[in-house]
Design an enzyme around this catalytic site. Structure first.
Site, mmCIF file in Angstrom:
data_model
loop_
_atom_site.group_PDB
_atom_site.id
_atom_site.type_symbol
_atom_site.label_atom_id
_atom_site.label_comp_id
_atom_site.label_asym_id
_atom_site.label_seq_id
_atom_site.Cartn_x
_atom_site.Cartn_y
_atom_site.Cartn_z
ATOM 1 N N GLU A 13 19.759 16.772 28.094
ATOM 2 C CA GLU A 13 20.503 17.479 29.027
ATOM 3 C C GLU A 13 19.550 18.797 29.910
ATOM 4 O O GLU A 13 20.032 19.820 30.097
ATOM 5 C CB GLU A 13 21.551 18.179 28.049
ATOM 6 C CG GLU A 13 22.435 17.128 27.568
ATOM 7 C CD GLU A 13 23.395 16.637 28.693
ATOM 8 O OE1 GLU A 13 23.895 17.416 29.440
ATOM 9 O OE2 GLU A 13 23.657 15.255 28.301
ATOM 10 N N ASP A 114 32.412 13.209 34.718
ATOM 11 C CA ASP A 114 33.522 12.431 34.034
ATOM 12 C C ASP A 114 33.229 10.891 34.238
ATOM 13 O O ASP A 114 33.841 10.197 33.210
ATOM 14 C CB ASP A 114 34.934 12.476 34.517
ATOM 15 C CG ASP A 114 35.374 14.229 34.295
ATOM 16 O OD1 ASP A 114 34.534 15.021 33.893
ATOM 17 O OD2 ASP A 114 36.366 14.551 34.972
ATOM 18 N N ASP A 180 35.453 8.462 29.188
ATOM 19 C CA ASP A 180 34.905 9.190 30.256
ATOM 20 C C ASP A 180 33.485 9.460 29.934
ATOM 21 O O ASP A 180 33.214 9.867 28.605
ATOM 22 C CB ASP A 180 35.680 10.358 30.656
ATOM 23 C CG ASP A 180 37.228 10.066 31.019
ATOM 24 O OD1 ASP A 180 37.607 9.039 31.006
ATOM 25 O OD2 ASP A 180 37.944 11.065 31.121
ATOM 26 N N HIS A 228 36.967 15.571 26.686
ATOM 27 C CA HIS A 228 35.408 15.854 26.933
ATOM 28 C C HIS A 228 34.827 16.880 25.961
ATOM 29 O O HIS A 228 35.365 17.531 25.479
ATOM 30 C CB HIS A 228 35.326 16.453 28.481
ATOM 31 C CG HIS A 228 35.982 15.379 29.371
ATOM 32 N ND1 HIS A 228 36.312 15.832 30.665
ATOM 33 C CD2 HIS A 228 36.242 14.182 29.336
ATOM 34 C CE1 HIS A 228 36.678 14.637 31.302
ATOM 35 N NE2 HIS A 228 36.543 13.804 30.350
ATOM 36 N N ASP A 230 32.041 18.621 27.025
ATOM 37 C CA ASP A 230 31.263 19.887 27.538
ATOM 38 C C ASP A 230 31.942 21.223 27.644
ATOM 39 O O ASP A 230 31.465 21.970 28.193
ATOM 40 C CB ASP A 230 30.743 19.335 28.671
ATOM 41 C CG ASP A 230 31.777 18.833 29.719
ATOM 42 O OD1 ASP A 230 32.543 18.820 29.607
ATOM 43 O OD2 ASP A 230 31.124 18.357 30.847
ATOM 44 N N ASN A 287 30.908 25.893 30.093
ATOM 45 C CA ASN A 287 30.446 24.664 30.816
ATOM 46 C C ASN A 287 29.480 24.505 31.679
ATOM 47 O O ASN A 287 29.379 24.856 33.022
ATOM 48 C CB ASN A 287 31.819 23.933 31.269
ATOM 49 C CG ASN A 287 31.612 22.553 31.985
ATOM 50 O OD1 ASN A 287 31.338 22.462 33.268
ATOM 51 N ND2 ASN A 287 31.715 21.539 31.299
ATOM 52 N N HIS A 332 28.989 22.153 34.677
ATOM 53 C CA HIS A 332 28.576 20.617 34.011
ATOM 54 C C HIS A 332 29.308 19.641 34.372
ATOM 55 O O HIS A 332 29.065 18.500 34.813
ATOM 56 C CB HIS A 332 28.603 20.729 32.637
ATOM 57 C CG HIS A 332 27.815 19.662 31.845
ATOM 58 N ND1 HIS A 332 28.281 18.834 31.205
ATOM 59 C CD2 HIS A 332 26.341 19.524 31.582
ATOM 60 C CE1 HIS A 332 27.426 17.769 30.625
ATOM 61 N NE2 HIS A 332 26.373 18.204 30.772
ATOM 62 N N CYS A 333 30.848 19.780 34.488
ATOM 63 C CA CYS A 333 31.816 18.681 34.878
ATOM 64 C C CYS A 333 31.481 18.380 36.374
ATOM 65 O O CYS A 333 31.731 17.178 36.682
ATOM 66 C CB CYS A 333 33.086 19.167 35.048
ATOM 67 S SG CYS A 333 33.509 19.840 33.273
HETATM 68 O O1 DAV Z 1 38.534 22.335 27.036
HETATM 69 O O2 DAV Z 1 38.994 23.191 28.772
HETATM 70 C C1 DAV Z 1 37.868 20.829 29.894
HETATM 71 C C2 DAV Z 1 37.300 19.457 30.352
HETATM 72 C C3 DAV Z 1 36.179 19.570 31.071
HETATM 73 N N1 DAV Z 1 35.778 18.153 31.476
HETATM 74 C C4 DAV Z 1 38.624 22.157 27.912
HETATM 75 C C5 DAV Z 1 38.476 20.801 28.530
#
Ligand code: DAV
Length: 342
Positions: A13, A114, A180, A228, A230, A287, A332-333
Site C-alpha cells: 500500500e 471497491d 468487494d 470495507h 479502509d 481513509n 483511498h476509496c
Molecule cells: O466506516 O465509514 C466507509 C466505506 C469506505 N469504502 C465507514 C465505511
C-alpha cells in the site's frame, strides 16, 4: 489508436505511486431498485420502513458539481507529482442489469477501490457483494491488457445471501465467494481481508486459492462488520499501521499485527454531509492514500491526523474532497493503485 494498456505492478500500500486510477462522479446515483442487497449492505441498520424512505436516484447537483471539481483538482495535484492518472469510462447507471434471479440499476464509478483489486501484476474484478455493482467493472476493463485482467466468478446473489436479523454478525451470508475489493489490504505476501458485510469467508478462501501458496490471506473477523477495511486499518509502510481507535484495541488486534507499530488515529474532524444519502461514518477521514512510504494524500480538514503522521516522518498532501462522507468515499476509496515502484 487505442491507448497503451497499463502494466500493473503493486505489492503493498505504500511504495512510490506511479500510476493511479481515479474515480469519476459522472452518472453517480443511489440505486432506485431498493432490494435486499442494497438494504443489507449499505443500510443494514435501517428498519424496513425507514429503508424505503431513503433518497435515491442522482445525488443533488451541487454534490456532483463540487465533487467533479474536487476530483479534477486532485488529479492535477497527482500529475504535478509525476503520477499518471487514468479514469474510468462513464457508464449508464440507470440501465437495468439483470441475471436469471434479479434485475437492478447501477450505482457509480466514484470508488474504483471497491471494485478493482490490484495484486502483483494482476487487476482482479472483485465478486461484488451488491447486485447493483456486479457490472461496474465494465468502466475499468479498457485500461488493462488481457494478461493483467482477471474476473473473479460472479456470485449469484440470491436473497438468501443477505440477512439483517442479527447485526452482531455480517449481513452477508457465506453461500458463495463474494467480496468487494476494498475489503483487502496488500502488504507483500500478506494480504489482509476483512470479514464483514462486504466480504465473506468463502471470498477470502477464493482469493487465497487464486493467489496460491506464495501469499497468505489473513482473515480479519469480529473487528468491524460494516463496510470495507479502509476506515479501520491503513498500512503506511512495513511495520507501521494506522488503526481506528473506535474499532481496534490491544485485545482484538489480529495476531499478525502484534509486531507492528500502531498509530491510533486521532479524533476525526467532522465534515458536513447529507444524512441518509451515504453509508460512511466520520472515520472516512482516516481513509488516506499513500503516495510513498513518507508521503500521503489526505482530506484537507484532517489536520490532527496529519500531525499524528508527521511524528512518524510522514508528510501529507492535503486536498479538497467536500463530499467524501455523503458519497461514501475518501482518498483511498476513490483511487486504485495500478503501479507502485520502490
Ligand atoms: O466506516 O465509514 C466507509 C466505506 C469506505 N469504502 C465507514 C465505511
Amino acid at each position: 489508436m487505442d491507448k497503451p494498456k497499463i502494466s500493473v505492478n503493486v505489492h503493498n500500500e505504500w511504495d512510490s505511486l506511479k500510476v493511479v486510477l481515479l474515480g469519476r462522479i459522472d452518472n453517480a446515483i443511489v440505486p432506485t431498485v431498493k432490494d435486499k442487497s442494497l438494504h443489507c449492505i449499505n443500510y443494514p441498520h435501517l428498519s424496513d420502513e425507514v429503508y424505503q424512505t431513503i433518497p435515491c436516484g442522482p445525488y443533488p447537483q451541487q454534490i456532483l458539481e463540487e465533487t467533479a471539481e474536487d476530483l479534477e483538482n486532485f488529479a492535477a495535484q497527482l500529475r504535478n507529482l509525476g503520477i499518471q492518472v487514468v479514469r474510468p469510462k462513464p457508464i449508464d447507471t440507470t440501465r437495468i442489469y439483470h441475471t436469471k434471479h434479479w434485475a437492478v440499476d447501477g450505482y457509480y464509478t466514484y470508488c474504483p477501490r471497491d471494485t478493482i483489486l490490484t495484486i502483483g501484476n494482476k487487476a482482479i474484478a472483485a465478486p461484488m457483494v451488491m447486485r447493483h455493482r456486479q457490472n461496474e467493472y465494465q468502466a475499468y476493463r479498457h485500461l488493462f491488457s488481457s494478461e493483467s485482467w482477471v474476473e473473479a466468478p460472479k456470485p449469484i446473489l440470491q436473497d438468501n445471501m443477505y440477512e439483517r436479523h442479527d447485526l452482531t454478525r455480517p449481513t452477508l451470508m457465506n453461500h458463495e465467494p463474494a467480496f468487494d475489493a476494498a475489503n483487502v489490504m496488500k502488504c507483500h505476501q500478506d494480504i489482509w481481508f476483512l470479514i464483514s458485510n462486504t466480504g465473506n469467508e468463502k471470498g477470502a478462501e477464493w482469493l487465497q486459492n487464486y493467489l496460491g501458496s506464495d501469499y497468505h490471506v489473513h482473515k480479519i473477523p469480529n473487528i468491524y462488520l460494516d463496510m470495507h477495511i479502509d476506515t479501520t486499518f491503513i498500512p503506511l509502510r512495513e511495520g507501521l499501521v494506522c488503526c481506528n481507535p473506535a474499532r481496534v484495541n490491544r485485545y482484538n488486534i489480529p495476531s499478525f499485527l502484534k509486531k507492528w507499530e500502531i498509530i491510533y488515529a486521532p479524533e476525526m474532524i467532522e465534515q458536513p454531509y447529507l444524512k441518509n444519502w451515504g453509508p460512511a461514518s466520520s472515520w472516512i477521514g482516516m481513509n488516506i492514500l499513500s503516495l510513498a512510504p513518507d508521503f500521503v494524500a489526505i482530506e484537507e480538514s484532517q489536520i490532527p491526523l496529519m500531525k499524528a503522521l508527521k511524528r512518524y516522518g510522514i508528510d501529507s498532501m492535503p486536498f479538497r474532497l467536500r463530499h467524501a462522507r455523503t458519497l461514501g468515499g475518501g482518498p483511498h476509496c476513490i483511487t486504485c493503485d495500478l503501479r507502485r515502484e520502490v
